[in-house]
Design a protein around this motif. Sequence first.
Motif, PDB file in Angstrom:
ATOM      1  N   GLU A  82       0.828  -1.209   0.000  1.00  0.00           N
ATOM      2  CA  GLU A  82       0.000   0.000   0.000  1.00  0.00           C
ATOM      3  C   GLU A  82       0.862   1.259   0.000  1.00  0.00           C
ATOM      4  OE1 GLU A  82      -2.576  -0.563   3.378  1.00  0.00           O
ATOM      5  OE2 GLU A  82      -3.585  -2.261   2.412  1.00  0.00           O
ATOM      6  N   LYS A  83       1.978   1.242   0.711  1.00  0.00           N
ATOM      7  CA  LYS A  83       2.830   2.425   0.783  1.00  0.00           C
ATOM      8  C   LYS A  83       3.579   2.675  -0.526  1.00  0.00           C
ATOM      9  CE  LYS A  83       6.658   4.589   3.216  1.00  0.00           C
ATOM     10  NZ  LYS A  83       7.505   4.635   4.383  1.00  0.00           N
ATOM     11  N   PHE A  84       4.097   1.619  -1.157  1.00  0.00           N
ATOM     12  CA  PHE A  84       4.974   1.771  -2.316  1.00  0.00           C
ATOM     13  C   PHE A  84       4.293   1.470  -3.652  1.00  0.00           C
ATOM     14  CE2 PHE A  84       7.966   1.362   1.144  1.00  0.00           C
ATOM     15  CZ  PHE A  84       8.964   2.254   0.800  1.00  0.00           C
ATOM     16  N   GLY A  85       3.202   0.735  -3.644  1.00  0.00           N
ATOM     17  CA  GLY A  85       2.578   0.288  -4.878  1.00  0.00           C
ATOM     18  C   GLY A  85       1.433   1.176  -5.292  1.00  0.00           C
ATOM     19  N   PRO A  86       0.658   0.708  -6.219  1.00  0.00           N
ATOM     20  CA  PRO A  86       0.743  -0.567  -6.925  1.00  0.00           C
ATOM     21  C   PRO A  86       1.737  -0.523  -8.095  1.00  0.00           C
ATOM     22  CG  PRO A  86      -1.163   0.635  -7.717  1.00  0.00           C
ATOM     23  CD  PRO A  86      -0.521   1.483  -6.634  1.00  0.00           C
ATOM     24  N   MET A  87       1.973  -1.669  -8.677  1.00  0.00           N
ATOM     25  CA  MET A  87       2.881  -1.757  -9.813  1.00  0.00           C
ATOM     26  C   MET A  87       2.280  -1.079 -11.039  1.00  0.00           C
ATOM     27  SD  MET A  87       5.786  -2.962 -11.044  1.00  0.00           S
ATOM     28  CE  MET A  87       6.292  -4.287  -9.983  1.00  0.00           C
ATOM     29  N   ILE A  88       1.027  -1.400 -11.323  1.00  0.00           N
ATOM     30  CA  ILE A  88       0.339  -0.830 -12.482  1.00  0.00           C
ATOM     31  C   ILE A  88      -1.091  -0.470 -12.074  1.00  0.00           C
ATOM     32  CG2 ILE A  88       1.717  -1.916 -14.299  1.00  0.00           C
ATOM     33  CD1 ILE A  88      -0.385  -4.134 -14.447  1.00  0.00           C
ATOM     34  N   ASP A  89      -1.708   0.403 -12.868  1.00  0.00           N
ATOM     35  CA  ASP A  89      -3.091   0.794 -12.592  1.00  0.00           C
ATOM     36  C   ASP A  89      -4.052  -0.056 -13.427  1.00  0.00           C
ATOM     37  OD1 ASP A  89      -3.095   1.860 -15.178  1.00  0.00           O
ATOM     38  OD2 ASP A  89      -2.972   3.941 -14.506  1.00  0.00           O
ATOM     39  N   GLU A  90      -5.311   0.338 -13.434  1.00  0.00           N
ATOM     40  CA  GLU A  90      -6.352  -0.426 -14.142  1.00  0.00           C
ATOM     41  C   GLU A  90      -6.124  -0.462 -15.652  1.00  0.00           C
ATOM     42  OE1 GLU A  90      -7.246   2.420 -12.184  1.00  0.00           O
ATOM     43  OE2 GLU A  90      -7.243   1.152 -10.410  1.00  0.00           O
ATOM     44  N   GLN A  91      -5.384   0.512 -16.182  1.00  0.00           N
ATOM     45  CA  GLN A  91      -5.093   0.554 -17.621  1.00  0.00           C
ATOM     46  C   GLN A  91      -3.726  -0.070 -17.940  1.00  0.00           C
ATOM     47  OE1 GLN A  91      -6.159   3.681 -16.068  1.00  0.00           O
ATOM     48  NE2 GLN A  91      -8.228   3.014 -16.557  1.00  0.00           N
ATOM     49  N   ASP A  92      -3.163  -0.814 -17.004  1.00  0.00           N
ATOM     50  CA  ASP A  92      -1.851  -1.456 -17.169  1.00  0.00           C
ATOM     51  C   ASP A  92      -0.736  -0.449 -17.418  1.00  0.00           C
ATOM     52  OD1 ASP A  92      -2.769  -4.044 -16.716  1.00  0.00           O
ATOM     53  OD2 ASP A  92      -3.229  -4.376 -18.832  1.00  0.00           O
ATOM     54  N   ARG A  93      -0.833   0.714 -16.785  1.00  0.00           N
ATOM     55  CA  ARG A  93       0.199   1.752 -16.868  1.00  0.00           C
ATOM     56  C   ARG A  93       0.744   2.012 -15.476  1.00  0.00           C
ATOM     57  NH1 ARG A  93      -3.587   5.917 -19.705  1.00  0.00           N
ATOM     58  NH2 ARG A  93      -4.224   4.678 -21.470  1.00  0.00           N
ATOM     59  N   LEU A  94       1.873   2.729 -15.427  1.00  0.00           N
ATOM     60  CA  LEU A  94       2.370   3.140 -14.125  1.00  0.00           C
ATOM     61  C   LEU A  94       1.335   4.065 -13.492  1.00  0.00           C
ATOM     62  CD1 LEU A  94       6.175   3.916 -14.628  1.00  0.00           C
ATOM     63  CD2 LEU A  94       5.063   1.763 -14.008  1.00  0.00           C
ATOM     64  N   PRO A  95       1.043   3.874 -12.222  1.00  0.00           N
ATOM     65  CA  PRO A  95       0.038   4.727 -11.569  1.00  0.00           C
ATOM     66  C   PRO A  95       0.440   6.193 -11.585  1.00  0.00           C
ATOM     67  CG  PRO A  95       0.591   2.832 -10.205  1.00  0.00           C
ATOM     68  CD  PRO A  95       1.566   2.852 -11.340  1.00  0.00           C
ATOM     69  N   MET A  96      -0.567   7.060 -11.626  1.00  0.00           N
ATOM     70  CA  MET A  96      -0.343   8.491 -11.598  1.00  0.00           C
ATOM     71  C   MET A  96       0.277   8.872 -10.256  1.00  0.00           C
ATOM     72  SD  MET A  96      -0.424  11.418 -12.937  1.00  0.00           S
ATOM     73  CE  MET A  96      -1.359  11.196 -14.431  1.00  0.00           C
ATOM     74  N   VAL A  97       1.284   9.710 -10.313  1.00  0.00           N
ATOM     75  CA  VAL A  97       1.918  10.272  -9.126  1.00  0.00           C
ATOM     76  C   VAL A  97       2.047  11.759  -9.396  1.00  0.00           C
ATOM     77  CG1 VAL A  97       3.981  10.288  -7.669  1.00  0.00           C
ATOM     78  CG2 VAL A  97       3.248   8.140  -8.726  1.00  0.00           C
ATOM     79  N   LYS A  98       1.478  12.565  -8.524  1.00  0.00           N
ATOM     80  CA  LYS A  98       1.549  14.019  -8.732  1.00  0.00           C
ATOM     81  C   LYS A  98       1.553  14.702  -7.378  1.00  0.00           C
ATOM     82  CE  LYS A  98      -0.342  17.763 -11.372  1.00  0.00           C
ATOM     83  NZ  LYS A  98      -0.006  18.031 -12.713  1.00  0.00           N
ATOM     84  N   GLY A  99       2.416  15.704  -7.246  1.00  0.00           N
ATOM     85  CA  GLY A  99       2.459  16.485  -6.030  1.00  0.00           C
ATOM     86  C   GLY A  99       3.283  15.886  -4.907  1.00  0.00           C
ATOM     87  N   ILE A 100       3.928  14.759  -5.148  1.00  0.00           N
ATOM     88  CA  ILE A 100       4.813  14.173  -4.133  1.00  0.00           C
ATOM     89  C   ILE A 100       6.211  14.734  -4.387  1.00  0.00           C
ATOM     90  CG2 ILE A 100       5.798  12.064  -3.179  1.00  0.00           C
ATOM     91  CD1 ILE A 100       3.267  10.601  -4.021  1.00  0.00           C
ATOM     92  N   SER A 101       6.808  15.279  -3.355  1.00  0.00           N
ATOM     93  CA  SER A 101       8.099  15.940  -3.518  1.00  0.00           C
ATOM     94  C   SER A 101       9.204  14.961  -3.895  1.00  0.00           C
ATOM     95  CB  SER A 101       8.496  16.672  -2.231  1.00  0.00           C
ATOM     96  OG  SER A 101       8.851  15.739  -1.229  1.00  0.00           O
ATOM     97  N   LEU A 102      10.181  15.488  -4.589  1.00  0.00           N
ATOM     98  CA  LEU A 102      11.358  14.692  -4.933  1.00  0.00           C
ATOM     99  C   LEU A 102      12.001  14.142  -3.666  1.00  0.00           C
ATOM    100  CD1 LEU A 102      13.407  13.657  -7.020  1.00  0.00           C
ATOM    101  CD2 LEU A 102      14.590  15.861  -6.794  1.00  0.00           C
ATOM    102  N   GLU A 103      12.063  14.958  -2.634  1.00  0.00           N
ATOM    103  CA  GLU A 103      12.671  14.519  -1.372  1.00  0.00           C
ATOM    104  C   GLU A 103      11.943  13.312  -0.802  1.00  0.00           C
ATOM    105  OE1 GLU A 103      11.798  17.782  -2.035  1.00  0.00           O
ATOM    106  OE2 GLU A 103      13.852  18.409  -2.476  1.00  0.00           O
ATOM    107  N   MET A 104      10.618  13.305  -0.852  1.00  0.00           N
ATOM    108  CA  MET A 104       9.838  12.169  -0.341  1.00  0.00           C
ATOM    109  C   MET A 104      10.051  10.933  -1.210  1.00  0.00           C
ATOM    110  SD  MET A 104       7.880  10.793   1.851  1.00  0.00           S
ATOM    111  CE  MET A 104       7.308  12.158   2.819  1.00  0.00           C
ATOM    112  N   LEU A 105      10.049  11.117  -2.516  1.00  0.00           N
ATOM    113  CA  LEU A 105      10.265   9.982  -3.422  1.00  0.00           C
ATOM    114  C   LEU A 105      11.639   9.359  -3.188  1.00  0.00           C
ATOM    115  CD1 LEU A 105       8.769  11.680  -6.583  1.00  0.00           C
ATOM    116  CD2 LEU A 105       7.825   9.647  -5.466  1.00  0.00           C
ATOM    117  N   ILE A 106      12.663  10.196  -3.080  1.00  0.00           N
ATOM    118  CA  ILE A 106      14.023   9.705  -2.854  1.00  0.00           C
ATOM    119  C   ILE A 106      14.142   9.086  -1.459  1.00  0.00           C
ATOM    120  CG2 ILE A 106      16.444  10.414  -2.588  1.00  0.00           C
ATOM    121  CD1 ILE A 106      15.612  10.256  -5.517  1.00  0.00           C
TER     122      ILE A 106
END
Length: 174
Positions: A82-106
């Motif tokens: 739940e924290k790191f996933g999912p691998m793909i979304d319902e359209q078999d694409r990488l899930p949308m990620v928006k507004g999460i800071s680079l610092e948090m991602l790293i």
Amino acid sequence: MLFDLKGEETMSLIVGMLYSAVRENSQRLHFITNGMSQDEVDYKGPDNRFNSTAQLIKHISYVDLIWVYRLKGQILPQTLKEKFGPMIDEQDRLPMVKGISLEMLISNYEIVLGMLKDSCAQLTDEDLDRIVTFGHDNEKQATIRWGLWHMADHSRYHQAHINLLRKWYKEERF
């Protein structure tokens, strides 16, 4: 600066070399994303047709996390899915990620790398011959040796995409 594939003192020789390839690529990821604004982290390329840097870093983190648990021979806990996933979304694409800071991602990626380091310290070079399954339906097989190499290769592959996104972003903005 000296470049080498020397592992940690707590790791066997070959495990350490493979781990250091992953570690070096994580350092490269820090370098190539340094100074990105939130707008650039969320940028999806010309006409919004590509995965953003945020999506790619989250994807690298999740794939590496899954491999860490494969190396350990354990099932990935639901809380981490739940924290790191999912691998793909319902359209078999990488899930949308928006507004999460680079610092948090790293920072999240660094958590995964810490888990990898701990796991690699427990492996012997003989363990590298152990076979694990992978793929969306665990339909493929690989050795742990290949899995560690794949983690490094997979990261570099997506770093090339991030470099291209940076190029496009600068061209569109300037």
